[in-house]
Design a protein around this motif. Structure first.
Motif, PDB file in Angstrom:
ATOM      1  N   GLY A  53      11.914 -27.960  27.922  1.00 51.61           N
ATOM      2  CA  GLY A  53      11.572 -29.273  28.466  1.00 51.61           C
ATOM      3  C   GLY A  53      10.178 -29.715  28.044  1.00 51.61           C
ATOM      4  N   THR A  54       9.220 -28.785  28.130  1.00 53.99           N
ATOM      5  CA  THR A  54       7.833 -29.108  27.766  1.00 53.99           C
ATOM      6  C   THR A  54       7.714 -29.447  26.285  1.00 53.99           C
ATOM      7  N   MET A  55       8.351 -28.630  25.459  1.00 56.86           N
ATOM      8  CA  MET A  55       8.233 -28.851  24.005  1.00 56.86           C
ATOM      9  C   MET A  55       8.895 -30.173  23.601  1.00 56.86           C
ATOM     10  N   LEU A  56      10.047 -30.454  24.179  1.00 55.15           N
ATOM     11  CA  LEU A  56      10.738 -31.699  23.851  1.00 55.15           C
ATOM     12  C   LEU A  56       9.888 -32.893  24.270  1.00 55.15           C
ATOM     13  N   LYS A  57       9.282 -32.779  25.456  1.00 58.22           N
ATOM     14  CA  LYS A  57       8.419 -33.843  25.955  1.00 58.22           C
ATOM     15  C   LYS A  57       7.232 -34.059  25.009  1.00 58.22           C
ATOM     16  N   GLN A  58       6.637 -32.951  24.563  1.00 53.29           N
ATOM     17  CA  GLN A  58       5.492 -33.055  23.639  1.00 53.29           C
ATOM     18  C   GLN A  58       5.890 -33.765  22.353  1.00 53.29           C
ATOM     19  N   GLU A  59       7.063 -33.412  21.826  1.00 50.26           N
ATOM     20  CA  GLU A  59       7.493 -34.027  20.561  1.00 50.26           C
ATOM     21  C   GLU A  59       7.782 -35.510  20.758  1.00 50.26           C
ATOM     22  N   ILE A  60       8.384 -35.854  21.899  1.00 48.11           N
ATOM     23  CA  ILE A  60       8.704 -37.260  22.154  1.00 48.11           C
ATOM     24  C   ILE A  60       7.426 -38.063  22.373  1.00 48.11           C
ATOM     25  N   GLU A  61       6.507 -37.495  23.153  1.00 49.79           N
ATOM     26  CA  GLU A  61       5.300 -38.250  23.493  1.00 49.79           C
ATOM     27  C   GLU A  61       4.336 -38.435  22.321  1.00 49.79           C
ATOM     28  N   SER A  62       4.518 -37.613  21.286  1.00 55.17           N
ATOM     29  CA  SER A  62       3.602 -37.741  20.146  1.00 55.17           C
ATOM     30  C   SER A  62       4.104 -38.791  19.152  1.00 55.17           C
ATOM     31  N   ARG A  63       5.215 -39.461  19.469  1.00 56.10           N
ATOM     32  CA  ARG A  63       5.783 -40.452  18.535  1.00 56.10           C
ATOM     33  C   ARG A  63       6.105 -41.739  19.268  1.00 56.10           C
ATOM     34  N   PHE A  64       5.608 -42.856  18.759  1.00 53.72           N
ATOM     35  CA  PHE A  64       5.806 -44.134  19.441  1.00 53.72           C
ATOM     36  C   PHE A  64       7.293 -44.489  19.557  1.00 53.72           C
ATOM     37  N   LEU A  65       8.019 -44.422  18.437  1.00 53.35           N
ATOM     38  CA  LEU A  65       9.436 -44.801  18.444  1.00 53.35           C
ATOM     39  C   LEU A  65      10.244 -43.911  19.386  1.00 53.35           C
ATOM     40  N   ALA A  66       9.897 -42.627  19.381  1.00 55.33           N
ATOM     41  CA  ALA A  66      10.625 -41.694  20.234  1.00 55.33           C
ATOM     42  C   ALA A  66      10.383 -42.006  21.706  1.00 55.33           C
TER      43      ALA A  66
END
Lengths: 328, 328
Positions: A245-258
């Protein structure tokens, strides 16, 4: 048959607020009867936040609280008026039919055993837990304090798990698997190889060895292991779910489109979170003691507590102990 | 020092295509030297798909293949010309410096031990594996065939794991944890309690008991357990990751908006998938045999194989065996 549930109101991480909220919900939604056990003043203060006039909720005082780091033996010896112990006393006295607690699981099991005793023939009581799988849920046991087990213990865990799933989840002939490091007969350790022989000769719907992955794919209804392995399995699962959950959140939050995409997907993520939340599948039943107890996670929310209260009522009604005695 | 890696080209689920592709990639990107071991005609046919004129790739024939379900002892007794065994023979003869195989891990360990022997003083060789954590990666051992362990075995696993992480991942004084069912000293089973005493008295940076969740939160660099528990831990993790992925996919696909949102988030999901893919962290090293071997997952892709080939080269260069011998 009137079923009244004694809820330990003091044991969880957010006591007694969560327990009181859960009890109120269970009484409102399913007409349960509850005795909240613990510090009367604190429980009363929480209860006043709700409209409870038509609900069957009472309070029973207990002056002590077992902490999460108290050892089970200390809890028994030094805290004779603990909310956990007093809740079991109510069952012993016939005032309540079952106990629900979000407290220290070792202390809950020890108190239940001490006050109510074991089912005749059961060498070691166990704690079962439910984990979500691709189809519905898998029961895994033991999750309790039985870290060094004999084959006869695991054999009895299998009987108790199968009986619980059949009677409480309504699955006829539950599929039972013995957790091992491979599916072939030659795999396993000394303990599993001996247990495997006992289970093969049993009346259970025993499918043989299963692997760790089978906990989550729905291959079996009951997975049997010792309490050490069961604890590792549970904690690894919790830890991995959090890390994912944490890693997915980090990847999503680091990208505007995501991040934008996530807004559209929010409902799906909520449904998913609910689906993998073990609390949705109920608390962890004590198995093999002469009475009914359900252990909830210390961080349970009111929904989890209310589900566990309903579950405890159902568990109390099926006369599990009598059925278990005839199987032994 | 010239380091040539013997790659078992026949052991994986998609052999030899994946092994050949991985070997070509490793030679191109990092200038590795590789001997592909197995069926010459099949390997040759795969190699012809690539431009290999300037690469240091050769083929060494082996007529037999160990299957995933062959027992290690059968593999040793009945398949003396297997690609795994022949690869280790090349190391024994000084032709190659290390073995990489995506085959049957039990057979790889057994062949390595049989052909190269154990490091003097090591009672039981082990297999380590790497799992992603919130910061970087955690090494867990044993993942091998050591299902019934003594405290002295776990103690040596800790030494080998610490030495590997220090020398191959460049982390000074790796933090070592012993996997248990709770952090307090009074927790654990007979085996962990005895091992705990040995580790406390050791020179290692031993932090004490860790729980299953600590594998994924980065609390320690090395987690020590027996091979039975290690296997359960790994399989539970793989199974849960797959189940989480499947359930999330189901929830997203059942909602139009969520499907749309997923399109925007795709890059984040790819980055996330790469991050939790254990193959990105390299293969599983054999520890405690007199030579270097890396085990890859049977379903490895060419990238995983190429990473493992580079890793095997680095492992061969650090003179692990000599360092280990001085520690014992």
């Amino acid at each position: 048959m009137i079923v009244k549930i004694a809820v330990d109101a003091m044991g969880g991480d957010n006591s007694p607020a969560v327990e009181v909220a859960g009890a109120v919900a269970a009484c409102k939604e399913w007409g349960c009867e509850v005795v909240l056990v613990g510090d009367t003043a604190k429980i009363q203060a929480e209860l006043e936040k709700y409209q409870t006039r038509d609900l069957k909720i009472e309070i029973h005082h207990a002056s002590e609280v077992v902490g999460m780091h108290d050892s089970p033996s200390d809890a028994l010896r030094k805290k004779k008026d603990s909310s956990i112990r007093v809740a079991f006393n109510l069952v012993q006295q016939g005032v309540a039919s079952a106990v629900v607690s979000a407290g220290n699981s070792g202390a809950i099991m020890a108190s239940g055993m001490f006050v109510l005793g074991r089912v005749k023939g059961i060498e070691r009581p166990a704690i079962g837990t439910f984990l979500p799988n691709l189809n519905d849920q898998t029961m895994v046991l033991d999750m309790g304090a039985n870290v060094d087990c004999k084959a006869s213990h695991l054999y009895q865990f299998a009987i108790m798990g199968s009986l619980y799933v059949e009677n409480l989840l309504g699955k006829p002939h539950p599929r039972v698997g013995l957790l091992s490091n491979g599916e072939e007969e030659k795999k396993g350790n000394d303990l599993t190889r001996e247990t495997h022989q006992l289970l093969k000769a049993s009346q259970l719907n025993y499918l043989g060895y299963v692997e760790g992955g089978d906990v989550y794919n729905g291959a079996v209804d009951v997975v049997v292991c010792d309490g050490f392995v069961g604890n590792v399995l549970l904690k690894v699962s919790e830890g991995l779910a959090v890390a994912i959950g944490t890693m997915l959140k980090q990847e999503i939050e680091s990208r505007f489109l995501a991040k934008l995409g996530f807004l559209f997907s929010r409902q799906a993520f909520s449904a998913f979170k609910k689906r993998i939340n073990p609390a949705e599948y109920g608390g962890a039943p004590l198995l093999g003691i002469s009475g009914v107890g359900i252990v909830c996670h210390g961080s349970s929310d009111p929904v989890a507590i209310s589900i566990a209260i309903r579950q405890a009522g159902e568990y109390a009604k099926v006369r599990f102990e009598e059925k278990l005695a005839t199987l032994l």
